[in-house]
Design an enzyme around this catalytic site. Sequence first.
Site, short mmCIF file in Angstrom:
data_model
loop_
_atom_site.label_atom_id
_atom_site.label_comp_id
_atom_site.label_asym_id
_atom_site.label_seq_id
_atom_site.Cartn_x
_atom_site.Cartn_y
_atom_site.Cartn_z
N HIS A 102 0.83 -1.21 0.00
CA HIS A 102 0.00 0.00 0.00
C HIS A 102 0.87 1.27 0.00
O HIS A 102 0.49 2.28 0.62
CB HIS A 102 -0.94 0.03 1.21
CG HIS A 102 -1.96 -1.05 1.21
ND1 HIS A 102 -3.23 -0.89 0.73
CD2 HIS A 102 -1.91 -2.34 1.63
CE1 HIS A 102 -3.93 -2.01 0.87
NE2 HIS A 102 -3.13 -2.91 1.40
N ASN A 175 -10.36 -2.74 2.63
CA ASN A 175 -10.07 -2.74 1.20
C ASN A 175 -11.34 -2.51 0.41
O ASN A 175 -12.44 -2.50 0.97
CB ASN A 175 -9.49 -4.11 0.78
CG ASN A 175 -8.00 -4.23 1.08
OD1 ASN A 175 -7.32 -3.24 1.33
ND2 ASN A 175 -7.50 -5.45 1.03
N TYR A 389 0.80 -4.11 11.89
CA TYR A 389 0.63 -2.67 11.62
C TYR A 389 1.42 -1.83 12.63
O TYR A 389 2.10 -0.87 12.26
CB TYR A 389 -0.85 -2.29 11.60
CG TYR A 389 -1.54 -2.83 10.36
CD1 TYR A 389 -1.72 -4.20 10.19
CD2 TYR A 389 -1.96 -2.01 9.33
CE1 TYR A 389 -2.30 -4.73 9.06
CE2 TYR A 389 -2.55 -2.52 8.19
CZ TYR A 389 -2.72 -3.88 8.06
OH TYR A 389 -3.28 -4.40 6.93
FE1 HDE Z 1 -2.59 -4.84 5.32
N1 HDE Z 1 -0.78 -4.07 5.80
N2 HDE Z 1 -1.97 -6.66 5.89
N3 HDE Z 1 -4.37 -5.65 4.75
N4 HDE Z 1 -3.23 -3.04 4.74
C1 HDE Z 1 -0.41 -2.79 5.66
O1 HDE Z 1 0.70 -1.53 7.28
C2 HDE Z 1 -0.88 -6.92 6.62
C3 HDE Z 1 -4.73 -6.96 4.84
C4 HDE Z 1 -4.49 -2.71 4.37
O2 HDE Z 1 -3.22 3.51 4.00
C5 HDE Z 1 0.92 -2.50 6.29
O3 HDE Z 1 0.98 0.71 7.57
C6 HDE Z 1 -0.83 -8.31 6.97
C7 HDE Z 1 -6.14 -7.12 4.67
C8 HDE Z 1 -4.54 -1.32 4.04
O4 HDE Z 1 -1.61 3.32 5.46
C9 HDE Z 1 1.32 -3.84 6.90
C10 HDE Z 1 -1.93 -8.89 6.40
C11 HDE Z 1 -6.61 -5.85 4.46
C12 HDE Z 1 -3.26 -0.83 4.25
C13 HDE Z 1 0.15 -4.72 6.54
C14 HDE Z 1 -2.65 -7.84 5.73
C15 HDE Z 1 -5.49 -4.96 4.51
C16 HDE Z 1 -2.47 -1.93 4.71
C17 HDE Z 1 1.94 -1.87 5.39
C18 HDE Z 1 -2.35 -10.33 6.41
C19 HDE Z 1 -8.06 -5.44 4.20
C20 HDE Z 1 -2.77 0.58 4.01
C21 HDE Z 1 2.01 -0.41 5.78
C22 HDE Z 1 -2.51 -10.87 7.69
C23 HDE Z 1 -8.95 -5.71 5.29
C24 HDE Z 1 -3.02 1.48 5.19
C25 HDE Z 1 1.19 -0.30 6.94
C26 HDE Z 1 -2.57 2.89 4.86
C27 HDE Z 1 -1.13 -1.82 5.07
C28 HDE Z 1 0.08 -5.99 6.95
C29 HDE Z 1 -3.84 -8.08 5.00
C30 HDE Z 1 -5.66 -3.54 4.28
C31 HDE Z 1 2.64 -4.42 6.48
C32 HDE Z 1 0.25 -8.97 7.78
C33 HDE Z 1 -6.94 -8.43 4.75
C34 HDE Z 1 -5.76 -0.54 3.55
O5 HDE Z 1 1.41 -3.74 8.30
#
Ligand code: HDE
Length: 723
Positions: A102, A175, A389
């Site tokens: 992202h 999402n 996060y």
């Molecule tokens: Fe994320 N995800 N994600 N994700 N995600 C990040 O956090 C992660 C997942 C989502 O505008 C990271 O700040 C794991 C689902 C958004 O700043 C990180 C898993 C959904 C954003 C991370 C998921 C999301 C992130 C990278 C699986 C929808 C952007 C930078 C277990 C419900 C937020 C950050 C923004 C961002 C980890 C799966 C949505 C690496 C480990 C499911 C919208 O922490």
Amino acid sequence: MANSSKGDAGKVKGESPAKASPKPDGADTPTHYAEPQGEGGETHQTTDDAGAALTTAQGVAIADDQNSLKAGPRGPVLLEDFILREKIFHFDHERIPERVVHARGFGAHGYFELTDSLADYTRADVLSTVGQKTEVFVRFSTVAGRAGSRDLARDVRGFAVKMYTREGNWDLVGNNIPVFFIQDAIKFPDLIHAAKEEPDRGFPQAQTAHDNFWDFASLSPESWHMIMWIMSDRAIPRSFRTMEGFGVHSFRLVDGAGKSTFVKFHWKPKQGLQSVLWNEAVKISGADPDYHRRDLWEAIEAGDFPEWELGVQLFDEETAAKLPFDHLDSTKLIPEEDVPIRVIGRLVLDRNVDNFFANTEQVAFCTQNIVPGIDFSDDPLLHGRNFSYLDTQLKRLGSPNFTHLPVNAPRCPVMHFQQDGHMAMRNPAGRANYEPNSWGADGGPRETPKGFTSYEAPVEGPKRRVKSESFADHYSQARQFYRSQETIEQKHMGDALVFELSKVERPDIRARAVSHLRNIDADLAQTVADGLGMALPEAAVAAKPTQDLAPSKKLSIVANGPGSFKGRKLGLLLTDGSSAELFNALLKAVEKNGAVYEVIAPKIGGVTLDDGTAVAAKQKIDGGPSALYDAVAVLPSAEGATLLAGDAPAKDFVSDAYAHCKFIAHSAEAETLFAEARVPEERDGGFVPLAKAKDADAFLDTLAALRFWEREMAVDLDAAAAR
Ligand code: HDE
């Protein structure tokens, strides 16, 4: 101004008026340039002319910001120059690590207003007090591309909402797709490694159309429901404003007595669902890589504030047990037909950021940020996220004090004994920095019975690395999604699969991918195999047979469109001598419909209409291809049409609008251009001839439909092959 406007001195038409945005102090003051000073004749702007004094980071006023300190006019530069060194030092450290996923995002401020109380289900104040407005910051994003990639990549979009509630920050990090690729957080690094650029070569960027992604996906049957979504037009939205948002996981609402109800969160755009075509997305990516951020920025600047309804699906353990799948499995959704959505509030984005870095880059969403009355379900993906996060924010922002940054700071009182660390901004005074303590009233904050308590979910079971048997059905909802689409949407999904898999070099990976489609829909599998020019492979071995779940209309974009042209953009292609009557009539109709327009012309200086009115252009033709507009009006004069007929970008403007199934209004004179653009002589229903002013209203009514889809089935090569 080169052109003169008739009867409206000084006013030149050319694009929809934007609401004047407040200017920083002094921005309206004309800037005077001082006489060149110094031996090189460079320009100095001084406080004698305008503005506050320029200083170093230490506040020392700077007399010369053009020249470093040198021994003699030709150097060498002196190490003594603290002004130069400080400036370069700070510049060298401007970047922070981009998000690992992202990375490319765009945010805006706004508010959430509760319209229906959930007080019966939760003690969360933000969901209980009707009429209360809660400040929010929202960041939309793509997942795979780097910060500098393009907006129109085929990808999931992040829809992250930070609510600064009176009881602390609540982050709903969702999402635009209600399901996810994997069922367990332990697979997330593998998924993302496979989706992002390949590690040896560093490309392809911002796309899944490569071997590694499809290798991983074809070896991960659980991913195929989500694959159906990213191969659909959901992954190429027209605008952030026209996307749904989903919290994805089940959460819990917990009332004052400790009773829990499961909840899934949905954001529903008032603007209706809209997407672009893939060929259009490819062209937009070249013409305007910032298409989505510009669109949101412009809508907010113009006062057309985008709005979403917040809907909840509420259900108890009993209902959950009756679902044909496990709601703790993030690869599954609950169709609205099975558990209805109750609308409880509205999200409005009404303020652009005034500093991108301070807001959009530094905002730190954490799924662990919940407030009393909201709690987690046992979704294993959510639990992994709750670690990730917080951890990632430390890496990106470099200090546990990232909560002190204005965009992250709660708006309610924050009182604790955490202290020190890099860049601490909030440093309490006083002697007590621990508790319990015996300093009485001076002893600092204390626990409160009103504070957060976790839902007392009973837990038992052996400690094992397993996946629940209830997570084993990987294809039924993939089939349900595919069968819930309109024919044109199903065609786009087939096209997308063929496009992506055609970029995969290894035939065995292509075949393995198609083997999953056989468990989803036989026709789709056949179409894709044909499109790839390969024999149909055996079906993948399925852990559970695919069930025929009832299709859900709500899963289609076309069935849930805007129903009007409001908030959408018309491209008006004009030349000198274009009809003022038609132009003015279209403008009026556009305005009446709450839409916007841009004038595209052979020169950016604009055109003179047949009544002598000067009209400024927003785009020169090669800078404003029709892919950037929801619909177009082609209104050249006879002479102008002849001129454009010899111009490749003008011909592309028309032929692309045609290929992208856009509605095309046109003057009779446009025929000369159409012939050269090789638009078929037999005009389909997507062409709207404009002869008189009153035809403009009828054209705008036509635009309630997203596109003239019948055309695609008639002219597209893949559709022709399928016929
Ligand atoms: Fe994320 N995800 N994600 N994700 N995600 C990040 O956090 C992660 C997942 C989502 O505008 C990271 O700040 C794991 C689902 C958004 O700043 C990180 C898993 C959904 C954003 C991370 C998921 C999301 C992130 C990278 C699986 C929808 C952007 C930078 C277990 C419900 C937020 C950050 C923004 C961002 C980890 C799966 C949505 C690496 C480990 C499911 C919208 O922490």
